[in-house]
Design an enzyme around this catalytic site. Sequence first.
Site, PDB file in Angstrom:
ATOM      1  CG  HIS A 101      -0.237  -0.286   2.617  1.00 26.07           C
ATOM      2  ND1 HIS A 101       0.177  -1.495   2.973  1.00 26.07           N
ATOM      3  CD2 HIS A 101       0.131   0.401   3.421  1.00 26.07           C
ATOM      4  CE1 HIS A 101       0.472  -1.331   4.073  1.00 26.07           C
ATOM      5  NE2 HIS A 101       0.669  -0.290   4.554  1.00 26.07           N
ATOM      6  CG  HIS A 103       0.751   5.313   4.140  1.00 25.07           C
ATOM      7  ND1 HIS A 103      -0.137   5.043   5.220  1.00 25.07           N
ATOM      8  CD2 HIS A 103       1.857   4.101   4.228  1.00 25.07           C
ATOM      9  CE1 HIS A 103       0.146   3.901   6.070  1.00 25.07           C
ATOM     10  NE2 HIS A 103       1.305   3.489   5.396  1.00 25.07           N
TER      11      HIS A 103
HETATM   12  P1  5GP Z   1       1.679   0.508   7.241  1.00 25.46           P
HETATM   13  O1  5GP Z   1       1.923   0.516   8.841  1.00 25.46           O
HETATM   14  O2  5GP Z   1       1.621  -1.225   7.054  1.00 25.46           O
HETATM   15  O3  5GP Z   1       2.606   1.049   6.637  1.00 25.46           O
HETATM   16  O4  5GP Z   1       0.262   1.041   7.267  1.00 25.46           O
HETATM   17  C1  5GP Z   1      -0.813   0.239   7.485  1.00 25.46           C
HETATM   18  C2  5GP Z   1      -2.118   1.466   7.418  1.00 25.46           C
HETATM   19  O5  5GP Z   1      -3.281   0.619   7.475  1.00 25.46           O
HETATM   20  C3  5GP Z   1      -2.113   2.148   8.937  1.00 25.46           C
HETATM   21  O6  5GP Z   1      -1.970   3.408   8.484  1.00 25.46           O
HETATM   22  C4  5GP Z   1      -3.511   1.753   9.401  1.00 25.46           C
HETATM   23  O7  5GP Z   1      -4.055   2.665   9.987  1.00 25.46           O
HETATM   24  C5  5GP Z   1      -4.443   1.381   8.179  1.00 25.46           C
HETATM   25  N1  5GP Z   1      -5.116   0.215   8.541  1.00 25.46           N
HETATM   26  C6  5GP Z   1      -5.108  -1.086   9.308  1.00 25.46           C
HETATM   27  N2  5GP Z   1      -6.199  -1.808   9.027  1.00 25.46           N
HETATM   28  C7  5GP Z   1      -6.945  -0.991   8.384  1.00 25.46           C
HETATM   29  C8  5GP Z   1      -8.196  -1.396   8.102  1.00 25.46           C
HETATM   30  O8  5GP Z   1      -8.909  -2.222   8.367  1.00 25.46           O
HETATM   31  N3  5GP Z   1      -8.917  -0.442   7.243  1.00 25.46           N
HETATM   32  C9  5GP Z   1      -8.488   0.601   7.031  1.00 25.46           C
HETATM   33  N4  5GP Z   1      -9.073   1.706   6.061  1.00 25.46           N
HETATM   34  N5  5GP Z   1      -7.092   1.014   7.399  1.00 25.46           N
HETATM   35  C10 5GP Z   1      -6.543   0.284   8.048  1.00 25.46           C
END
Ligand code: 5GP
Length: 135
Positions: A101, A103
Site C-alpha cells: 500500500h 500512503h
Molecule cells: P503500514 O504501517 O503497514 O505502512 O500501514 C498500515 C496502515 O493501514 C495504517 O496506517 C493503518 O491505520 C491502516 N489500517 C490498518 N487496518 C486497516 C483497516 O482495516 N482499514 C483501513 N481503512 N485502514 C487500516
Amino acid sequence: MKKDDCIFCKIANGEIPSKTLYEDEDFRVILDLGPATKGHALILPKEHYANLYELPEDLAGKVMKLAKKMATQMTEKLGCDGFNLVQNNGETAGQTVFHFHLHLIPRYEGDQQKIGWKPGSPTQEELEDIKNQIV
Ligand code: 5GP
Ligand code: ZN
C-alpha cells in the site's frame, strides 16, 4: 491472486466495506482508519503483493500515476498545504499490513505530525563505499 487471510485483499475487492475515494480495475483508494491527518488515504492493488519487491513493474508505474492524480485532487478539495507519499516495506521499516500500500498523507500547517529521520553525517569515503556496494 488474492490471499485468504489478508484484510487489504478483502477491502480492495469490496468484501469488506471501506470509504472508497477511487476504484479502477487494478486499484482501490481508501481512507485510512488510523489517519495521520485529515484525508490520509491508502492506494491498494486489488491483487495481493506483500510489498514493493513483489509488486510487478507495470503496477509500480501505475501506482505513481494514480498517486499524482489523487494528490492533486485531494490538495484541491481539502486545501492542504503539502503532501507526503509514504510506503513501508518490512516490519523494520514500519510495515504493519503485509499487502502493498502507498500512503497518501495530506499535510496542513501546524498539523504536528512528523514524518522523517535523523540525518547522519557520512564522510565522502563512506558515501563512496556505500555507492560501490549498491552499484
Ligand atoms: P503500514 O504501517 O503497514 O505502512 O500501514 C498500515 C496502515 O493501514 C495504517 O496506517 C493503518 O491505520 C491502516 N489500517 C490498518 N487496518 C486497516 C483497516 O482495516 N482499514 C483501513 N481503512 N485502514 C487500516
Ligand atoms: Zn492482500
